[in-house]
Design a protein around this motif. Structure first.
Motif, PDB file in Angstrom:
ATOM      1  N   ILE A  56       7.191   8.626   8.831  1.00  0.00           N
ATOM      2  CA  ILE A  56       6.100   7.741   9.245  1.00  0.00           C
ATOM      3  C   ILE A  56       4.805   8.527   9.437  1.00  0.00           C
ATOM      4  N   LEU A  57       4.925   9.678  10.153  1.00  0.00           N
ATOM      5  CA  LEU A  57       3.730  10.481  10.400  1.00  0.00           C
ATOM      6  C   LEU A  57       3.139  11.015   9.096  1.00  0.00           C
ATOM      7  N   CYS A  58       4.010  11.548   8.242  1.00  0.00           N
ATOM      8  CA  CYS A  58       3.522  12.089   6.967  1.00  0.00           C
ATOM      9  C   CYS A  58       2.941  10.987   6.079  1.00  0.00           C
ATOM     10  N   ALA A  59       3.577   9.826   6.073  1.00  0.00           N
ATOM     11  CA  ALA A  59       3.077   8.718   5.254  1.00  0.00           C
ATOM     12  C   ALA A  59       1.726   8.234   5.765  1.00  0.00           C
ATOM     13  N   LEU A  60       1.576   8.169   7.107  1.00  0.00           N
ATOM     14  CA  LEU A  60       0.286   7.779   7.664  1.00  0.00           C
ATOM     15  C   LEU A  60      -0.812   8.762   7.280  1.00  0.00           C
ATOM     16  N   PHE A  61      -0.528  10.055   7.447  1.00  0.00           N
ATOM     17  CA  PHE A  61      -1.525  11.074   7.104  1.00  0.00           C
ATOM     18  C   PHE A  61      -1.858  11.040   5.617  1.00  0.00           C
ATOM     19  N   TYR A  62      -0.820  10.964   4.793  1.00  0.00           N
ATOM     20  CA  TYR A  62      -1.035  10.999   3.340  1.00  0.00           C
ATOM     21  C   TYR A  62      -1.805   9.762   2.868  1.00  0.00           C
ATOM     22  N   SER A  63      -1.396   8.589   3.380  1.00  0.00           N
ATOM     23  CA  SER A  63      -2.082   7.360   2.957  1.00  0.00           C
ATOM     24  C   SER A  63      -3.539   7.368   3.388  1.00  0.00           C
ATOM     25  N   ARG A  64      -3.823   7.889   4.579  1.00  0.00           N
ATOM     26  CA  ARG A  64      -5.216   7.955   5.046  1.00  0.00           C
ATOM     27  C   ARG A  64      -6.009   8.965   4.228  1.00  0.00           C
ATOM     28  N   PHE A  65      -5.391  10.116   3.942  1.00  0.00           N
ATOM     29  CA  PHE A  65      -6.079  11.159   3.168  1.00  0.00           C
ATOM     30  C   PHE A  65      -6.413  10.672   1.763  1.00  0.00           C
ATOM     31  N   ILE A  66      -5.469   9.940   1.150  1.00  0.00           N
ATOM     32  CA  ILE A  66      -5.672   9.497  -0.232  1.00  0.00           C
ATOM     33  C   ILE A  66      -6.619   8.303  -0.303  1.00  0.00           C
ATOM     34  N   THR A  67      -6.458   7.364   0.630  1.00  0.00           N
ATOM     35  CA  THR A  67      -7.196   6.103   0.505  1.00  0.00           C
ATOM     36  C   THR A  67      -8.557   6.118   1.181  1.00  0.00           C
ATOM     37  N   ARG A  68      -8.829   7.106   2.064  1.00  0.00           N
ATOM     38  CA  ARG A  68     -10.115   7.126   2.771  1.00  0.00           C
ATOM     39  C   ARG A  68     -11.307   7.121   1.811  1.00  0.00           C
ATOM     40  N   PRO A  69     -11.367   8.032   0.821  1.00  0.00           N
ATOM     41  CA  PRO A  69     -12.509   7.965  -0.113  1.00  0.00           C
ATOM     42  C   PRO A  69     -12.507   6.701  -0.960  1.00  0.00           C
ATOM     43  N   VAL A  70     -11.296   6.207  -1.284  1.00  0.00           N
ATOM     44  CA  VAL A  70     -11.226   4.978  -2.079  1.00  0.00           C
ATOM     45  C   VAL A  70     -11.777   3.804  -1.273  1.00  0.00           C
ATOM     46  N   LEU A  71     -11.454   3.754   0.023  1.00  0.00           N
ATOM     47  CA  LEU A  71     -11.968   2.682   0.870  1.00  0.00           C
ATOM     48  C   LEU A  71     -13.485   2.756   0.987  1.00  0.00           C
ATOM     49  N   LYS A  72     -14.033   3.985   1.078  1.00  0.00           N
ATOM     50  CA  LYS A  72     -15.483   4.134   1.121  1.00  0.00           C
ATOM     51  C   LYS A  72     -16.110   3.655  -0.177  1.00  0.00           C
ATOM     52  N   LEU A  73     -15.489   4.046  -1.301  1.00  0.00           N
ATOM     53  CA  LEU A  73     -16.005   3.590  -2.598  1.00  0.00           C
ATOM     54  C   LEU A  73     -15.940   2.064  -2.696  1.00  0.00           C
ATOM     55  N   SER A  74     -14.837   1.499  -2.181  1.00  0.00           N
ATOM     56  CA  SER A  74     -14.691   0.039  -2.222  1.00  0.00           C
ATOM     57  C   SER A  74     -15.753  -0.645  -1.375  1.00  0.00           C
ATOM     58  N   ALA A  75     -16.032  -0.092  -0.172  1.00  0.00           N
ATOM     59  CA  ALA A  75     -17.057  -0.684   0.694  1.00  0.00           C
ATOM     60  C   ALA A  75     -18.435  -0.600   0.053  1.00  0.00           C
ATOM     61  N   THR A  76     -18.724   0.556  -0.570  1.00  0.00           N
ATOM     62  CA  THR A  76     -20.028   0.717  -1.234  1.00  0.00           C
ATOM     63  C   THR A  76     -20.162  -0.235  -2.410  1.00  0.00           C
ATOM     64  N   SER A  77     -19.100  -0.346  -3.214  1.00  0.00           N
ATOM     65  CA  SER A  77     -19.155  -1.261  -4.364  1.00  0.00           C
ATOM     66  C   SER A  77     -19.283  -2.714  -3.899  1.00  0.00           C
ATOM     67  N   LYS A  78     -18.670  -3.047  -2.743  1.00  0.00           N
ATOM     68  CA  LYS A  78     -18.801  -4.399  -2.200  1.00  0.00           C
ATOM     69  C   LYS A  78     -20.245  -4.676  -1.801  1.00  0.00           C
ATOM     70  N   GLN A  79     -20.914  -3.658  -1.195  1.00  0.00           N
ATOM     71  CA  GLN A  79     -22.327  -3.816  -0.875  1.00  0.00           C
ATOM     72  C   GLN A  79     -23.158  -4.013  -2.137  1.00  0.00           C
ATOM     73  N   MET A  80     -22.833  -3.224  -3.175  1.00  0.00           N
ATOM     74  CA  MET A  80     -23.573  -3.351  -4.434  1.00  0.00           C
ATOM     75  C   MET A  80     -23.358  -4.727  -5.048  1.00  0.00           C
ATOM     76  N   ALA A  81     -22.133  -5.254  -4.917  1.00  0.00           N
ATOM     77  CA  ALA A  81     -21.857  -6.577  -5.468  1.00  0.00           C
ATOM     78  C   ALA A  81     -22.696  -7.659  -4.787  1.00  0.00           C
ATOM     79  N   SER A  82     -23.038  -7.430  -3.507  1.00  0.00           N
ATOM     80  CA  SER A  82     -23.884  -8.389  -2.787  1.00  0.00           C
ATOM     81  C   SER A  82     -25.360  -8.005  -2.865  1.00  0.00           C
TER      82      SER A  82
END
Length: 481
Positions: free
Chosen positions: A177-203
């Motif tokens: 659980i701990l490793c999965a939480l760390f890994y998922s956050r490490f991998i998806t953090r930049p993707v989530l930022k990119l998604s938020a930025t692209s969502k702003q651009m879409a609006s």
């Protein structure tokens, strides 16, 4: 929960990572549990056989039984194995308190590790492993050495592993659980930022930025997204400016169209009045209406109406020409002071007729780019208005000054005032300050409208204001077009 996992990348990465870690750790534990006993048995058997062969080599060098028993006793202490020594007749010589019939375990039949019965010497019992070796002393006596290796420790280690299984599973789950939480956050953090930025651009909000400093593909994607955001923001700004300009142009065109329609409506009204008068005169004379017997009188009046219509039509045609040919103005470097003197000279008789005093404050020479014919028409209209609407005996003052970039001209006529509320309408077509359109001063109401068109074509500033002594028309001409 399943819908939430499907909608979120972090949930998918966490679940996949957790399952993989649990599977890998559990699989590893079960492989150890399965492989370790047999590996441990093999190691014990190899060590026991090597030690037994070494003991046989040692015993073969002795020539009496006492030394053998002493060596066997030391071997048992060192290895923890149980040893029997039989003579060639089957009598047990060591240990002395054990008989073969009661306790001897032979190598002919024993239980293997998997629980089946076998007689193969290469298969090991779950509890004990028995090996029998023949050897002879130096004196020629033959003996049988039986070495029994206790294998209970193997089964005991397996039981220990099984007893730790619940704790291992708990630890595996917690660590997964701990490793999965760390890994998922490490991998998806930049993707989530990119998604938020692209969502702003879409609006159409381009203020968001991707601050990733990574040099991998995600960093490259963040950089490209920032560049795209800048490009779109710049393009959107240009588009907004173009739209604002287009809106302004459309509004201006609508205003021009409205003014054009108002102008045509006013022109139609202005033409309708003299036509009605002319038609009345002609109808009265043709039909013999009482009062119209003096044809010469009414023909003279009709001629005057016709001349007024002719002037109006000429001015309408002139307005149409200057509006149509705004871009075809022929500029030349003209002496504006000399142009003023020429126009004033043409109106000298009109000024004398009104008994006006003329005061001129004009430099000897003031040059600027003008269309001479157009500017003469504008100055003439301004002066005629000043003379026409000035009471007898008043003054007309013409002043010209210049700076490095501008030529200023003012034409003031004294003895008259214009209501402040009407000044803003003076440059509209057919507008007259007098309430009655049949004022004795005459005029078509297009003079100042024509002046406006000419001055705007020359990029000049202009206006009318009340002064202490009268009314002043002012204009400013640029020295460079």
């Amino acid at each position: 929960m399943i819908k939430a996992i499907k909608k979120k990348l972090s949930g998918k990465v966490f679940l996949i990572t957790f399952v993989l870690l649990v599977s890998a750790c559990s699989g590893t534990f079960f492989c150890i549990l399965k492989i370790m006993p047999s590996s441990y048995l093999d190691t014990l058997n190899r060590n026991a056989e090597a030690q037994s062969l070494e003991l046989l080599d040692t015993l073969s060098t002795y020539d009496n039984l006492d030394k053998c028993i002493k060596a066997i006793s030391d071997f048992e202490i060192q290895t923890g194995s149980t040893v029997w020594l039989d003579d060639e007749y089957g009598n047990t010589l060591y240990p002395s308190n054990v008989t073969t019939e009661q306790d001897m375990v032979t190598a002919d039949s024993y239980v293997t590790f998997d629980g089946s019965n076998t007689t193969d010497e290469n298969v090991v019992s779950t509890e004990k492993d028995t090996k029998a070796y023949q050897f002879s002393l130096k004196n020629g006596a033959s003996y049988t050495l039986v070495v029994i290796t206790d294998l209970y420790v193997v089964r005991q280690s397996t039981e220990v592993l099984l007893s730790t299984f619940p704790y291992v599973i708990v630890m595996v789950f917690i660590l997964s659980i701990l490793c999965a939480l760390f890994y998922s956050r490490f991998i998806t953090r930049p993707v989530l930022k990119l998604s938020a930025t692209s969502k702003q651009m879409a609006s159409l909000d381009f203020s968001g930025r991707c601050d990733e400093t990574r040099s991998d593909e995600l960093g490259c994607l963040a950089h490209n997204l920032n560049c795209l955001s800048d490009s779109l923001s710049h393009s959107m700004l240009e588009l907004q400016e173009a739209n604002a300009q287009l809106k302004t142009d459309i509004e201006k065109e609508r205003e021009l169209e409205r003014q054009r329609m108002d102008f045509f409506g006013a022109a139609s009204h202005e033409l309708k009045t003299p036509l009605t008068v002319l038609k009345g005169h002609l109808s009265g004379m043709l039909n013999g209406v009482v009062g119209y017997e003096n044809h010469s009188k009414y023909l003279q009046r009709s001629l005057a109406v016709t001349e007024k219509m002719e002037v109006l039509i000429r001015e309408l045609l002139y307005i149409s020409r200057i509006e149509k040919n705004k871009t075809s103005i022929q500029f030349a470097n003209i002496d504006f002071a000399e142009l003023l003197r020429t126009v004033i000279a043409e109106l000298t008789d009109f000024i004398s007729e009104k008994k006006l005093s003329l005061h001129i404050n004009i430099p000897d020479r003031v040059s600027c780019p003008l269309d001479r014919a157009e500017m003469e028409r504008a100055i003439q209209n301004i002066l005629i208005n000043a003379i026409r609407y000035s009471p007898d005996g008043e003054q007309v003052i013409v002043t010209v000054t210049e700076t490095n970039t501008i030529i200023s001209c003012s034409i003031e006529n004294t003895g008259v005032k214009i209501p402040e509320t009407t000044i803003c309408h003076l440059f509209e077509p057919f507008y007259r300050v007098d309430i009655s359109r049949n004022s004795a001063t005459g005029g078509t109401g297009l003079g100042l409208y024509i002046v406006r068109g000419i001055l705007e074509n020359h990029n000049a500033e202009y206006g009318i204001k009340n002064t202490e002594n009268g009314v002043c028309f002012w204009l400013r001409l640029p020295k460079k077009q």
